[in-house]
Design an enzyme around this catalytic site. Structure first.
Site, PDB file in Angstrom:
ATOM      1  N   SER A   1     -51.183 -18.634  45.755  1.00 57.01           N
ATOM      2  CA  SER A   1     -51.117 -20.042  45.354  1.00 57.01           C
ATOM      3  C   SER A   1     -52.447 -20.496  44.790  1.00 57.01           C
ATOM      4  O   SER A   1     -53.497 -19.940  45.112  1.00 57.01           O
ATOM      5  CB  SER A   1     -50.770 -20.921  46.560  1.00 57.01           C
ATOM      6  N   ASP A   2     -52.389 -21.519  43.933  1.00 64.13           N
ATOM      7  CA  ASP A   2     -53.623 -22.234  43.647  1.00 64.13           C
ATOM      8  C   ASP A   2     -54.031 -22.930  44.940  1.00 64.13           C
ATOM      9  O   ASP A   2     -53.202 -23.191  45.815  1.00 64.13           O
ATOM     10  CB  ASP A   2     -53.415 -23.242  42.513  1.00 64.13           C
ATOM     11  N   TRP A   3     -55.319 -23.219  45.071  1.00 58.77           N
ATOM     12  CA  TRP A   3     -55.851 -23.708  46.348  1.00 58.77           C
ATOM     13  C   TRP A   3     -55.235 -25.067  46.690  1.00 58.77           C
ATOM     14  O   TRP A   3     -55.419 -26.056  45.980  1.00 58.77           O
ATOM     15  CB  TRP A   3     -57.368 -23.779  46.272  1.00 58.77           C
ATOM     16  N   GLY A   4     -54.477 -25.076  47.777  1.00 60.88           N
ATOM     17  CA  GLY A   4     -53.792 -26.292  48.197  1.00 60.88           C
ATOM     18  C   GLY A   4     -52.503 -26.546  47.447  1.00 60.88           C
ATOM     19  O   GLY A   4     -51.954 -27.651  47.521  1.00 60.88           O
ATOM     20  N   GLY A   5     -51.981 -25.537  46.772  1.00 61.14           N
ATOM     21  CA  GLY A   5     -50.813 -25.720  45.923  1.00 61.14           C
ATOM     22  C   GLY A   5     -49.493 -25.289  46.533  1.00 61.14           C
ATOM     23  O   GLY A   5     -48.542 -25.019  45.794  1.00 61.14           O
TER      24      GLY A   5
END
Length: 750
Positions: free
Chosen positions: A227-231
């Site tokens: 995932s993208d960070w926090g995604g």
């Protein structure tokens, strides 16, 4: 890479592999021999944080080389340059103990307003994909893994955590997915990073069609999706869709949700096993940090690469390079002394050093006995009187033989927000016009992460060098180009419009109420400008040089039913060695869909000495002629003529040949809901239907029908079941024709 199978572990330990241990590291599973690995930002340099962590470039990171960002490398059109940069980043990653480098970014430049355009290569998927694949191959050859991002349709920063990119499948397949597809199939990246946004309402991180059906089943990706960070918005839904690793860690909440879902029967444990195996396999990238890399060599490489990226847009009267006859040089603009060389956000590098253009110009000028006067010209931080600064600059210009003015947007290109316009600050435009009126010659050097408008001063100056953001050695590279130590060879990887309002996405960017509609479809960038015959300031592919080149003999030889090879001879007709980009476009109107006026289908960069000629061969595969047919659900080549063109740029064709392709034998199945036009246009059923209708007519009816042949156009869009109210066709004949359409031949999928 060796494969690790954690399937025998307890469920809780397998789930632990699927989210980060902390901000940058994965969870180790000692009992399975799976160590923790380190991921770090790094599309154009490593941003390794040892203290406080963040994904916006706020906190400190260890020193690393800031190479030219993708906005610059894209304009190099140079596969070798992309590979050399990737390899150097791989070496620094290994030195610093980074196992997976988060980059490169291959999202398409849909709008010049996107704040993150500096991290992306181009408005064209072929150019982006080829350069990114070279980058990934070279980086991974050094040991660490790459993470191609942001998958997919992440073309703005506004509302990026929740906006839905509403885009039709043909546009996705032809514009926004091909660069990812090429990297996956040609370079096999260790990971693919999902984007924050939604696609047609479904978050990318839990989009099964995207992450499993397309990425894994169609393209054969066997690495890990991160995932993208926090995604990640729903951990169980994301895992079921095909997202393997959630970053960063969330304190175990996601792992616990996965365990509960398996035990309740809502999630198959086999899904957990498969994802845990893919994350564990990343451990094969783990290696001890070597601790050292050659900072001097990498800085020199950064300078060499930067020089190959800048684009000479204008050079009236051969104002550049600065010759030996020039004795007095005025350098104007704050960016000359305090260069802007990178954007903001997660890719923000702590450079090992920074070359200021002013110092580099002074050093080269001193070697030639030339004097340099510096005037600040304008103030970025608001201090100093603008009128006084401008007067000082004009005095310096009046006393010079050439004034070199450094300009750029007042606000940095950055992750997290988009630009409001493409205009340079009014005070800078006023400055350069005043300088140009005072100096015998004026050259402008631009420093910008996204396209800026040249209107208001373009016609007042003699030369314009588009410097983009060139990395930490960009100042030295600009000086090399200004004095002719290096010869410009960059070409625009994105169009420079006359007005923001002319851009194809203008009325649909950045969207509203949580949705952004990709209403321009496949007509992105030059595809739109050339198809709509819309004037631009400089077209995609444009770039000047201190050398001159001529395109000679061109030939197109068929190598299969729908493949060909283009052969063309290029000659350096100038007095300087230099690089030339051969651009191959394909133009056609064949098929049932609107095609762009031309599309880039092959390119190569050649370096030639004065008088040297070289013949190059550029293959065109099936996809070079294909469009994505949403009704067939696959790529199709339509029968018809295809004009293969050599373009000086997307707007100027210098040679072309037309070939005829038999195309795919595609015959769609018919039903009573199919429009009349499809029935009559069907290659097998159409003639049968015509004979059937004709057989039931009297001679007078036939004559009357021939008089009103245009009546068919009026009913062409009617479904056949409605059309039957006006004509009589036996039911058994209709059934036979429908069955005949289902048996009609169709070619194999592309």
């Amino acid at each position: 890479m060796p494969r690790t199978d954690p399937a025998g572990l307890p469920l809780e330990r397998k789930a632990a592999l699927l989210s980060g241990r902390d901000f940058w590291r994965t969870e180790p599973v000692d009992e399975a021999g799976v160590p923790s690995i380190v991921l770090s930002d790094g599309p154009h340099g490593i941003r390794l944080q040892k203290g406080e962590a963040d994904h916006m470039g706020v906190h400190a990171s260890l020193p690393a080389t800031c190479f030219p960002p993708a906005v610059a490398i894209g304009s190099s059109w140079d596969v070798e340059a992309a590979a050399r940069l990737g390899a150097a980043i791989g070496r620094e990653a290994r030195a610093l103990g980074v196992d997976v480098v988060l980059g490169p970014g291959v999202n398409i430049k849909r709008s010049p307003l996107c704040g993150r355009n500096f991290e992306y290569y181009s408005e064209d998927p072929l150019l982006s994909g080829v350069l990114a694949a070279a980058h990934v191959n070279a980086l991974q050859a050094e040991g660490p893994g790459a993470s191609v991002k942001h998958f997919a349709a992440n073309n703005q920063e506004t509302d990026r955590m929740r906006v839905s990119a509403d885009v039709d499948e043909r546009t996705l397949r032809e514009i926004y997915l091909p660069a990812f597809e090429r990297v996956v199939t040609d370079a096999r990246p260790a990971t693919v990073m999902s984007s924050y946004n939604r696609i047609n309402g479904v978050p990318a991180s839990q989009n099964r069609w995207l992450l499993t059906e397309v990425l894994r089943e169609e393209w054969g990706f066997d690495g890990a999706v991160v995932s993208d960070w926090g995604g990640v918005y729903d951990r169980v839904a994301a895992l079921a869709a095909g997202l393997d690793l959630q970053m960063p860690g969330d304190g175990g909440d996601g792992d616990a949700a996965v365990v509960r879902a398996v035990r309740s029967g809502d999630l198959d444990e086999a899904v957990v096993d498969a994802s845990a195996r893919r994350v564990a396999d990343l451990a094969g990238r783990r290696a001890p940090a070597t601790g050292v890399f050659d900072t001097d060599a990498h800085h020199a490489l950064a300078r060499e690469l930067a020089a190959s990226c800048a684009v000479l847009l204008k050079n009236d009267g051969a104002a550049l390079p600065i010759g030996a006859d020039v004795r007095r040089i005025a350098v104007i603009g704050e960016f000359a002394a305090a260069p802007r060389y990178q954007g903001g956000g997660s890719s923000h590098i702590n450079p090992t050093r920074v070359d200021a253009p002013l110092e580099a110009v002074q050093a080269l000028a001193a070697d030639r006995g030339q004097s340099v006067t510096y005037a600040r010209g304008f103030a970025l931080d608001g201090d100093g009187d603008g009128t006084d600064l401008r007067r000082e600059a004009v005095r310096a210009a009046e006393e010079s033989d050439i004034a070199v003015v450094f300009l750029g947007p007042a606000k940095d290109a950055s992750e997290g927000y988009d630009r409001a316009d493409i205009d340079l600050p009014a005070e800078q435009v006023e400055l350069v016009r005043a300088v140009a009126a005072a100096a015998p010659r004026t050259a402008v050097v631009l420093s910008n992460g996204g396209v800026v408008s040249l209107e208001g001063f373009h016609d007042d100056v003699d030369a314009i060098l588009e410097g983009w953001l060139l990395g930490q050695a960009g100042g030295g590279a600009v000086a090399d180009l200004l004095f002719g130590v290096a010869v410009p060879s960059g070409r625009l990887a994105e169009t420079i419009p006359l007005r923001l309002q002319d851009t194809p996405s203008h009325l649909n960017f950045p969207g509203e109420q949580g949705h952004v509609r990709y209403g321009e479809g496949v007509m992105v960038g030059y595809r739109y400008y050339e198809t709509a015959d819309r004037a631009v300031r400089y077209p995609f592919g444009h770039g000047l040089s201190y050398a001159t080149f001529a395109t000679g003999d061109m030939d197109v030889a068929m190598t299969g039913e729908d493949t060909a090879t283009v052969t063309v001879t290029v000659t350096n007709t100038g007095e300087r060695a230099g690089g030339h980009v051969v651009q191959v476009y394909v133009a056609t109107t064949a098929g049932p869909v609107r095609r762009p006026a031309r599309e880039l289908r092959a390119f190569t960069k050649v370096f030639l000495d004065p008088g040297e000629s070289r013949t190059v061969d550029l293959p065109l595969d099936r996809r070079a002629f294909a469009y994505y047919d949403v009704e067939l659900g696959r790529w199709a080549v339509a029968p018809g003529d295809y004009t293969v063109q050599i373009g000086e740029n997307a707007a100027r064709v210098v040679a072309e040949r037309t070939i005829t392709l038999t195309g795919d034998a595609v015959a769609a199945s018919l039903s009573l809901d199919s429009p009349v036009a499809d029935w009559f246009g069907h290659p097998v059923v159409g003639p049968v239907l015509t004979r059937t209708l004709s057989a039931g007519m009297t001679d007078e009816q036939r004559r009357e029908s021939e008089k009103h042949a245009d009546m068919l156009d009026m009913v062409a869009s009617l479904p056949m079941r409605q059309f039957l109210a006006f004509v009589s066709v036996p039911a058994e004949d209709l059934e036979a024709m429908i069955e005949l359409s289902e048996q009609a031949p169709a070619s194999a999928p592309a």
